[in-house]
Structures are given as structure tokens and as C-alpha cells.
Design a protein around this motif. Sequence first.
Motif, PDB file in Angstrom:
ATOM      1  N   LEU A   1       0.826  -1.214   0.000  1.00 29.30           N
ATOM      2  CA  LEU A   1       0.000   0.000   0.000  1.00 29.30           C
ATOM      3  C   LEU A   1       0.854   1.254   0.000  1.00 29.30           C
ATOM      4  O   LEU A   1       0.470   2.273  -0.583  1.00 29.30           O
ATOM      5  N   LEU A   2       2.029   1.203   0.613  1.00 28.46           N
ATOM      6  CA  LEU A   2       2.931   2.350   0.591  1.00 28.46           C
ATOM      7  C   LEU A   2       3.405   2.630  -0.836  1.00 28.46           C
ATOM      8  O   LEU A   2       3.450   3.787  -1.272  1.00 28.46           O
TER       9      LEU A   2
ATOM     10  N   ILE B   1       0.490   4.150  -2.710  1.00 35.07           N
ATOM     11  CA  ILE B   1       0.344   5.569  -2.373  1.00 35.07           C
ATOM     12  C   ILE B   1       1.340   6.394  -3.176  1.00 35.07           C
ATOM     13  O   ILE B   1       1.003   7.456  -3.716  1.00 35.07           O
TER      14      ILE B   1
ATOM     15  N   GLU C   1       0.154   6.704  -6.753  1.00 36.33           N
ATOM     16  CA  GLU C   1      -0.948   7.667  -6.856  1.00 36.33           C
ATOM     17  C   GLU C   1      -0.440   9.104  -6.746  1.00 36.33           C
ATOM     18  O   GLU C   1      -0.935   9.994  -7.431  1.00 36.33           O
ATOM     19  N   LEU C   2       0.536   9.334  -5.870  1.00 44.03           N
ATOM     20  CA  LEU C   2       1.145  10.664  -5.774  1.00 44.03           C
ATOM     21  C   LEU C   2       1.811  11.044  -7.095  1.00 44.03           C
ATOM     22  O   LEU C   2       1.695  12.182  -7.560  1.00 44.03           O
TER      23      LEU C   2
ATOM     24  N   LEU D   1      -6.124   8.933  -2.545  1.00 44.62           N
ATOM     25  CA  LEU D   1      -4.842   8.735  -1.886  1.00 44.62           C
ATOM     26  C   LEU D   1      -5.003   8.743  -0.367  1.00 44.62           C
ATOM     27  O   LEU D   1      -4.419   7.920   0.340  1.00 44.62           O
ATOM     28  N   ALA D   2      -5.823   9.662   0.133  1.00 45.51           N
ATOM     29  CA  ALA D   2      -6.083   9.718   1.578  1.00 45.51           C
ATOM     30  C   ALA D   2      -6.803   8.456   2.053  1.00 45.51           C
ATOM     31  O   ALA D   2      -6.503   7.930   3.137  1.00 45.51           O
TER      32      ALA D   2
ATOM     33  N   ILE E   1      -6.568   5.459   0.733  1.00 44.83           N
ATOM     34  CA  ILE E   1      -5.572   4.385   0.733  1.00 44.83           C
ATOM     35  C   ILE E   1      -4.664   4.501   1.957  1.00 44.83           C
ATOM     36  O   ILE E   1      -4.331   3.499   2.604  1.00 44.83           O
ATOM     37  N   ALA E   2      -4.268   5.735   2.306  1.00 49.14           N
ATOM     38  CA  ALA E   2      -3.405   5.940   3.473  1.00 49.14           C
ATOM     39  C   ALA E   2      -4.112   5.519   4.765  1.00 49.14           C
ATOM     40  O   ALA E   2      -3.492   4.911   5.644  1.00 49.14           O
TER      41      ALA E   2
ATOM     42  N   ARG F   1      -4.188   1.784   4.921  1.00 50.90           N
ATOM     43  CA  ARG F   1      -2.878   1.291   5.353  1.00 50.90           C
ATOM     44  C   ARG F   1      -2.743   1.401   6.866  1.00 50.90           C
ATOM     45  O   ARG F   1      -2.235   0.503   7.528  1.00 50.90           O
TER      46      ARG F   1
END
Length: 148
Positions: free
Chosen positions: A60-61, A64, A67-68, A89-90, A92-93, A96
Motif C-alpha cells: 500500500l505504501l 500511495i 498515486e502521488l 490517496l487519503a 488508501i493511506a 494502510r
Amino acid sequence: MLEYVEKFEKTVYAVIMLMLMIVLVAGMFDLVSLLWKFLWEESPLLLQAKEMISLLGAFLLVLIGVELLDTIKAYFRENTIHVEIVVLLAIIAVARKVLLLDPLGLSPFEYGFEMISIGVIILGLSAGYYMIKKAGITIGPDGIKRSV
């Protein structure tokens, strides 16, 4: 003067994009090394729960980071910020964070409070993502636009 500011801004975004690509390559190496370690060295072809959580967190990192990179790439291409990508993105974070949350280090009250807080954040982000996708909103140099 505005031309210089725009060129400077583009240069900063290009440098950030280059550094993010380096971080993504390092993250991929980390993910591959974790996978190799857990699958072949620790317990061959058998993943324990903690190992699976570590792998999913690393995965997931990297996601992220991708996506960034997509957000910065979209800004370069269209000179607009895609708000839906930032909200995704938020989400997904936060997902995680939920995966990596260790309940053993917290009291039952703290763990419950943290889970309720994370649930509220997920509901808010999901509602925001739904509304943004439904409205088709993007933010560009001319302000907020609705894509048709």
C-alpha cells in the motif's frame, strides 16, 4: 514575472517527480526483499499473519507513491489538480493505517476510540470522494471547474 514563477513551479514539480520515482524504486526493492524474506527464508511458502500485514503495508505504501506520482503527472499534463486522486490517496493511506494498527499496544478504550475515529474519517473521505466523482470537480489555474 509570472512566467518565471510558472517556470520555477514546473521545475519544482519536475524535481519532486524525479525524487518520488527514486523513492518508488526503493519501495519496490523493499517490497520485493520483504516478499523474498517471508516466502523463502522465514517459513518457506507459508506466510504468518504479521508477515502478511507487513507485506500489505509495504504494498500500500508503494501504491500511495504511485498515486502521488499520478497526481503530479496530471498536474504537469493538464495544469490541474485532480481532487478525486488526492482524496483516493487519503483513503488508501487510512486503509494502510488500519492494516498496520496493532491492538496489543493499546488499552481496549484507546483501541476502540481509535477505530471509531478511523471509521469517521473513512466515512467522511468516502462521502467526499462520492460527491467529487458525481460532480466531476477539478481544480485548475482558473479555479474550480466541473468536467462534463
